[in-house]
Write an enzyme that holds these catalytic residues in place. Structure first.
Site, PDB file in Angstrom:
ATOM      1  N   SER A  74      41.919  43.945  28.582  1.00  9.91           N
ATOM      2  CA  SER A  74      41.763  43.963  27.130  1.00  9.91           C
ATOM      3  C   SER A  74      40.804  42.899  26.627  1.00  9.91           C
ATOM      4  O   SER A  74      40.147  43.094  25.593  1.00  9.91           O
ATOM      5  CB  SER A  74      43.124  43.786  26.450  1.00  9.91           C
ATOM      6  OG  SER A  74      43.665  42.504  26.725  1.00  9.91           O
ATOM      7  N   THR A 105      44.150  48.520  29.361  1.00 13.13           N
ATOM      8  CA  THR A 105      45.483  48.089  28.941  1.00 13.13           C
ATOM      9  C   THR A 105      45.697  48.411  27.470  1.00 13.13           C
ATOM     10  O   THR A 105      44.784  48.867  26.778  1.00 13.13           O
ATOM     11  CB  THR A 105      45.625  46.577  29.152  1.00 13.13           C
ATOM     12  OG1 THR A 105      44.612  45.910  28.379  1.00 13.13           O
ATOM     13  CG2 THR A 105      45.453  46.209  30.619  1.00 13.13           C
ATOM     14  N   GLU A 125      42.433  46.951  20.267  1.00 12.96           N
ATOM     15  CA  GLU A 125      41.433  46.033  19.728  1.00 12.96           C
ATOM     16  C   GLU A 125      40.100  46.725  19.458  1.00 12.96           C
ATOM     17  O   GLU A 125      39.360  46.327  18.557  1.00 12.96           O
ATOM     18  CB  GLU A 125      41.266  44.831  20.647  1.00 12.96           C
ATOM     19  CG  GLU A 125      42.477  43.909  20.618  1.00 12.96           C
ATOM     20  CD  GLU A 125      42.211  42.564  21.256  1.00 12.96           C
ATOM     21  OE1 GLU A 125      41.166  41.956  20.963  1.00 12.96           O
ATOM     22  OE2 GLU A 125      43.055  42.123  22.061  1.00 12.96           O
ATOM     23  N   HIS A 127      44.870  47.953  39.971  1.00 14.71           N
ATOM     24  CA  HIS A 127      45.753  48.682  40.870  1.00 14.71           C
ATOM     25  C   HIS A 127      45.825  50.160  40.524  1.00 14.71           C
ATOM     26  O   HIS A 127      45.886  51.015  41.417  1.00 14.71           O
ATOM     27  CB  HIS A 127      47.164  48.090  40.851  1.00 14.71           C
ATOM     28  CG  HIS A 127      48.055  48.704  41.890  1.00 14.71           C
ATOM     29  ND1 HIS A 127      48.885  49.777  41.613  1.00 14.71           N
ATOM     30  CD2 HIS A 127      48.207  48.431  43.211  1.00 14.71           C
ATOM     31  CE1 HIS A 127      49.523  50.125  42.722  1.00 14.71           C
ATOM     32  NE2 HIS A 127      49.131  49.331  43.702  1.00 14.71           N
ATOM     33  N   GLU A 156      41.308  44.065  51.496  1.00 15.22           N
ATOM     34  CA  GLU A 156      42.743  44.342  51.431  1.00 15.22           C
ATOM     35  C   GLU A 156      42.983  45.783  50.992  1.00 15.22           C
ATOM     36  O   GLU A 156      43.875  46.464  51.514  1.00 15.22           O
ATOM     37  CB  GLU A 156      43.441  43.371  50.468  1.00 15.22           C
ATOM     38  CG  GLU A 156      44.951  43.565  50.422  1.00 15.22           C
ATOM     39  CD  GLU A 156      45.654  42.513  49.578  1.00 15.22           C
ATOM     40  OE1 GLU A 156      46.371  42.914  48.628  1.00 15.22           O
ATOM     41  OE2 GLU A 156      45.500  41.307  49.861  1.00 15.22           O
ATOM     42  N   GLY A 199      44.063  52.022  52.331  1.00 13.14           N
ATOM     43  CA  GLY A 199      43.443  53.333  52.170  1.00 13.14           C
ATOM     44  C   GLY A 199      42.941  53.585  50.768  1.00 13.14           C
ATOM     45  O   GLY A 199      42.689  54.730  50.379  1.00 13.14           O
ATOM     46  N   LYS A 200      42.734  52.516  49.985  1.00 13.32           N
ATOM     47  CA  LYS A 200      42.259  52.667  48.611  1.00 13.32           C
ATOM     48  C   LYS A 200      40.732  52.607  48.542  1.00 13.32           C
ATOM     49  O   LYS A 200      40.138  53.047  47.562  1.00 13.32           O
ATOM     50  CB  LYS A 200      42.888  51.594  47.733  1.00 13.32           C
ATOM     51  CG  LYS A 200      44.415  51.727  47.643  1.00 13.32           C
ATOM     52  CD  LYS A 200      45.062  50.527  46.980  1.00 13.32           C
ATOM     53  CE  LYS A 200      46.588  50.673  46.963  1.00 13.32           C
ATOM     54  NZ  LYS A 200      47.251  49.471  46.402  1.00 13.32           N
TER      55      LYS A 200
END
Length: 363
Positions: A104, A130, A136, A292, A327, A332-333
């Site tokens: 944000s 977010t 905003e 995420h 990481e 697997g991302k």
């Protein structure tokens, strides 16, 4: 004359094996005696060989250039490809789907205008932000945020109804204007939801459909979500209740219970955006939920093909915000053969520079 001790000579004057560096660029920054290096393009063009985070900005530019240049025609035809995607012409039209995530504070700041440019010109395909990143933007259409100072004391600002975001100030009156604007819209949306019950068009609002409606209602070209609505760019915000919109939903629930926000509908929608894409790129500005949520959607397709992270988080505390791209590879991302980049830098500086050398430079 005494000889240099052998152990010291060996430690200090040992021979180098630089054979692996033959094709490595030399470290060299901008030379301001050259007119070209005094221009923005010339300066930023030298970042790649400057070192440290300057080099990472240069690498981020290269990674975004790769994700923008990718076409399905770069890949061999597979047996299970749709028939309408087997011709070279059709494959050249299929691009990587670009997910843009931002926290944000990017909307609080002037980076909002950079993000608005990207959606106005359809440079990105999916957005995750977010609750503050939604409200905003809409609030700024009603009244501007003002410049302040990091050193302003909260105890002095509170009696004046001035809310501090870093070195920015938001008067409480702006929130009141926003709530006055949003209240009748929520009632109308509730009417439409109730009217659909028991019909073939029965529905519940999801965060993404709510945001699309807000973009339509604000009807202001300075708004990020006005352009998302106009250009059919879905905006996902699983934390839409974490802020002023949540406050309004709380008050609304007492005046008129029954308004439903279906977050399950949106998790299916964002995951399908990733699963159905032939290639994906992630540009994530900040950390936390937005990082995420985009990465997890790309897990559903065994990882994004391209990724750029911009944040100041560190990995020593085990947070996802601070985690390096490697990481995400372990989960697997991000795909194992990808070349992701993380820029450790204040995004209010880094992101406009990156956009100036990519989307804005070659629209």
């Amino acid at each position: 004359m005494a000889a240099i001790p052998g152990i010291a000579a060996q430690a200090v004057l040992g021979k180098s094996d630089a054979s692996s560096l033959e094709n490595t660029p030399a470290c060299q920054g901008p030379d301001f005696t050259l007119p070209i290096d005094r221009t923005l393009d010339g300066l930023l063009g030298k970042l790649l060989t400057t070192g440290f985070q300057a080099t990472n900005i240069g690498l981020a530019v290269k990674e975004i250039e790769r994700m923008r240049a990718w076409r399905l025609s770069d890949e061999p035809v597979k047996e299970d490809d749709d028939d309408d995607l087997k011709s070279p012409e059709a494959r050249r039209d299929v691009k990587a789907k670009i997910f843009l995530g931002f926290t944000s504070n990017m909307i609080s700041s002037g980076v909002r205008e950079v993000i608005r440019y990207l959606v106005q010109h359809k440079h990105v395909d999916v957005i995750v932000t977010t609750g503050g990143g939604i409200e905003e933007d809409l609030m700024k259409c009603l009244a501007p945020h003002k410049m302040g100072d990091f050193a302003l004391r909260g105890a002095d600002l509170r009696p004046k109804g001035l809310n501090r975001i870093g070195n920015l100030l938001v008067p409480n009156d702006t929130y009141c204007q926003f709530e006055d604007w949003l209240r009748p819209i929520l009632h109308t949306m509730h009417d439409e939801q109730e009217a659909s019950m028991g019909t073939e068009q029965q529905f519940h609002w999801t965060p993404s459909t709510m945001i699309d409606r807000f973009g339509k209602e604000i009807d202001d070209p300075s708004s990020v979500y006005y352009w998302c609505h106009k250009n059919n760019i879905p905006v996902f915000c699983p934390a839409i209740t974490d802020g002023s919109i949540g406050d309004m939903l709380y008050f609304h629930s007492y005046k008129r219970p029954g308004f439903i926000v279906d977050i399950a509908g949106d998790i299916r929608r964002i995951n399908d955006e990733a699963v159905r894409a032939k290639a994906t790129g992630m540009i994530i500005v900040g950390g936390g939920l937005v990082k995420h949520h985009i990465c997890n959607a790309n897990l559903m397709r065994n990882g994004a093909n391209f990724a750029v992270f911009v944040n100041t988080g560190q990995e020593f505390d085990g947070s996802d915000s601070g985690a390096r791209p490697d990481e995400a590879v372990s989960w697997g991302k991000i795909r194992a053969d990808a070349k992701p980049v993380k820029v450790y830098m204040d995004a209010s500086v880094a992101f406009p520079l990156i956009v100036s050398q990519t989307f804005a430079k070659s629209p």
